[in-house]
Scaffold this motif. Structure first.
Motif, PDB file in Angstrom:
ATOM      1  N   PRO A  80     -63.505  16.479 -25.680  1.00 57.16           N
ATOM      2  CA  PRO A  80     -63.467  17.934 -25.833  1.00 57.16           C
ATOM      3  C   PRO A  80     -64.238  18.588 -24.689  1.00 57.16           C
ATOM      4  O   PRO A  80     -65.134  17.972 -24.111  1.00 57.16           O
ATOM      5  N   PRO A  81     -63.891  19.811 -24.347  1.00 61.97           N
ATOM      6  CA  PRO A  81     -64.607  20.470 -23.253  1.00 61.97           C
ATOM      7  C   PRO A  81     -66.083  20.665 -23.617  1.00 61.97           C
ATOM      8  O   PRO A  81     -66.416  20.941 -24.764  1.00 61.97           O
ATOM      9  N   VAL A  82     -66.941  20.516 -22.638  1.00 57.93           N
ATOM     10  CA  VAL A  82     -68.374  20.650 -22.854  1.00 57.93           C
ATOM     11  C   VAL A  82     -68.767  22.094 -22.606  1.00 57.93           C
ATOM     12  O   VAL A  82     -68.474  22.650 -21.557  1.00 57.93           O
TER      13      VAL A  82
END
Length: 185
Positions: free
Chosen positions: A51-53
């Motif tokens: 998932p995007p940080v």
């Protein structure tokens, strides 16, 4: 409709579905005179699957005076008190981990600069017999070194508002022009 046309239509449909989902690449198809055989599909890389940080939320600085500069022990004491207020429903206290708690000595050379740069200040009030004299002296030092003019009183939960806290609040306001904020239970 022939089997070839049906297979071609299914491939187009599958490619379109993958493009809409953002998959990397379609599985490779090998045409042969017999039944269709598939090669193993391309698996997205681990980086594409994570998932995007989101960047961490910046912490709110809270400058605290009235404690010895013992580092983590004192910071934990302040953090625990903020946690107690949060548990009592004080929305402003939020999550104690969201605060950047910094211990500041009342005679620090950078006190005037810090008081201009930071607006959230607190005074840790001890509850021992000599607390009033020590806290008043500390507030007087803050005044002499151009420290903050408004501080939140941090103290143990059992300390009543009447007595030490009220007297300290009145003396700070009347004699030093410092506003000491006391929270009701």
């Amino acid at each position: 409709m022939s089997a070839q046309d049906q297979a071609a239509g299914l491939r187009k449909w599958a490619d379109l579905q993958r493009q809409q989902r953002g998959d990397e690449a379609p599985p490779e198809v090998t045409e042969s005179p017999g039944p269709m055989t598939y090669r193993s599909p391309v698996v997205p890389s681990a980086a594409a699957m994570e998932p995007p940080v989101t960047p961490p939320k910046p912490k709110t600085p809270l400058m605290v005076t009235g404690l010895p500069d013992d580092g983590p022990i004192e910071v934990r004491k302040v953090s625990a008190r903020l946690g107690q207020w949060a548990a009592l429903g004080r929305a402003w206290a939020g999550d104690p981990a969201d605060w950047d708690i910094r211990i500041v000595m009342p005679d620090a050379p950078e006190l005037a600069t810090l008081s201009q740069q930071h607006r959230r200040w607190a005074l840790w009030v001890n509850s021992d017999a000599d607390a009033f004299g020590r806290m008043y002296h500390l507030l007087k030092q803050l005044r002499q070194h151009n420290g903050p003019q408004r501080l939140l009183a941090l103290h143990e939960p059992h300390l009543p508002r009447q007595g030490l806290l009220a007297n300290l609040q009145q003396a700070a306001g009347d004699y030093l022009g410092i506003e000491l904020l006391l929270l009701a239970r």
